[in-house]
Design a protein around this motif. Structure first.
Motif, PDB file in Angstrom:
ATOM      1  N   SER A 232     -27.504   8.458  47.969  1.00 39.15           N
ATOM      2  CA  SER A 232     -28.055   7.246  48.601  1.00 39.15           C
ATOM      3  C   SER A 232     -29.344   7.521  49.363  1.00 39.15           C
ATOM      4  O   SER A 232     -29.989   6.573  49.844  1.00 39.15           O
ATOM      5  N   ALA A 233     -29.729   8.784  49.474  1.00 38.43           N
ATOM      6  CA  ALA A 233     -30.982   9.110  50.155  1.00 38.43           C
ATOM      7  C   ALA A 233     -32.135   8.378  49.480  1.00 38.43           C
ATOM      8  O   ALA A 233     -32.214   8.313  48.259  1.00 38.43           O
TER       9      ALA A 233
ATOM     10  N   GLU B  55     -25.557  11.951  49.579  1.00 39.71           N
ATOM     11  CA  GLU B  55     -26.718  12.618  48.983  1.00 39.71           C
ATOM     12  C   GLU B  55     -27.454  11.698  48.014  1.00 39.71           C
ATOM     13  O   GLU B  55     -28.693  11.624  48.009  1.00 39.71           O
TER      14      GLU B  55
END
Length: 307
Positions: free
Chosen positions: A48-49, A46
């Motif tokens: 690293s989006a 989440e």
């Protein structure tokens, strides 16, 4: 310059918001989150989006063997060059139980194990891998003052005893009650400040240690082990207090934590940061004798795991 920041307690509450701020504001940062089981995988995905550099290591912070394994894995990844140089550690994970009797796998009272011993073991096993300038930030609490001004009577003040006693279940009066659990919490936060003072004395130049107090932050996951009435109040009623000077909103507290981690808040090593500025912690929190005694005790408790 690319660098690594290791962070516990990034999955929810102020830690999650701080992690998002760190990644947004410091594009050179590789954030390594410590999570339990599959939650760490999900959290890293989440965060690293949008192309942010995020990875994870799995650990149960209530188990010293698990913390040791996680810290050793981080060391090895740093040594192999899989992670950029280590510039930060954020010990934000914290736990408050409904009693002072919860025992972890090592025989330590779980509040003390998670809030004190886990942070110490991470710091000690990683300390020779920090590259200056580096900053260690440990989340504390103004409950350590123990007065109405700072906790509005919701949390009993700390009750200091020999660290050998504090680390074991049943250290406080009425240990089977919520009051006992809250006393264990405030005492563990006082212990965290004592250790920050010791880190400031003992860590190499250029590796700073700072205690961060977010203030009273309603609506976080801290009370997730409380009873249903307390959980409802924390989620639905007390968040209204964030609109008053008596509490800090979750978004603000997370942003303030990121400011401390990234050095936007001026705080010399050994400081206690109250939300947005370095301030004095309680009179009780300045006690070199207690600090040295606590250091010796936690070193002994974690020695077999640090070997």
């Amino acid at each position: 310059m690319q660098h690594t920041i290791v962070m516990t307690g990034a999955s929810r509450g102020i830690g999650r918001i701080a992690a998002e701020h760190i990644l947004r504001r410091s594009p050179d940062a590789h954030l390594l989150v410590v999570g339990r089981g599959s939650s760490g995988v999900r959290l890293a995905a989440e965060l690293s989006a949008g192309g942010h550099a995020v990875s994870y290591v799995s650990a149960d912070l209530g188990s010293l063997d698990s913390v040791r394994s996680a810290a050793v894995e981080i060391r090895e990844r740093l040594e192999r060059g899989e992670l950029p140089p280590l510039r930060g550690f954020v010990g934000n994970a914290g736990m408050q139980y409904t009693n002072a009797l919860t025992e972890g796998p090592d025989g330590f009272e779980s509040t003390f194990a998670i809030n004190v011993l886990a942070n110490h073991l991470f710091v000690r096993l990683l300390q020779d891998r920090f590259v200056a300038p580096a900053r260690i930030v440990i989340t504390s609490s103004d409950t350590h003052f123990g007065d109405f001004k700072h906790n509005m009577g919701m949390v009993p003040g700390p009750v200091w005893k020999s660290p050998d006693v504090l680390a074991r279940p049943g250290a406080f009066p009425k240990p089977d009650t919520a009051a006992g659990g809250r006393t264990a919490y405030s005492t563990s936060k006082l212990a965290a400040i004592y250790l920050v003072h010791e880190y400031a004395r003992r860590l190499p130049a250029g590796v700073d240690a700072v205690a961060y107090n977010p203030g009273f932050v309603p609506g976080t996951g801290l009370a997730r082990n409380a009873g249903p009435v307390s959980r409802f109040a924390m989620r639905r009623i007390l968040p209204v207090m964030a609109l008053t000077p008596f509490a800090t909103g979750r978004n603000a507290a997370g942003r303030y934590l990121a400011d401390v981690v990234l050095g936007a808040t001026t705080a010399p090593t050994g400081s206690y940061v109250d939300r947005t500025r370095a301030a004095r912690s309680s009179l009780e929190s300045y006690d070199p004798r207690r600090e040295g005694e606590l250091w010796d005790t936690v070193e002994r408790f974690t020695a077999t795991c640090a070997a």
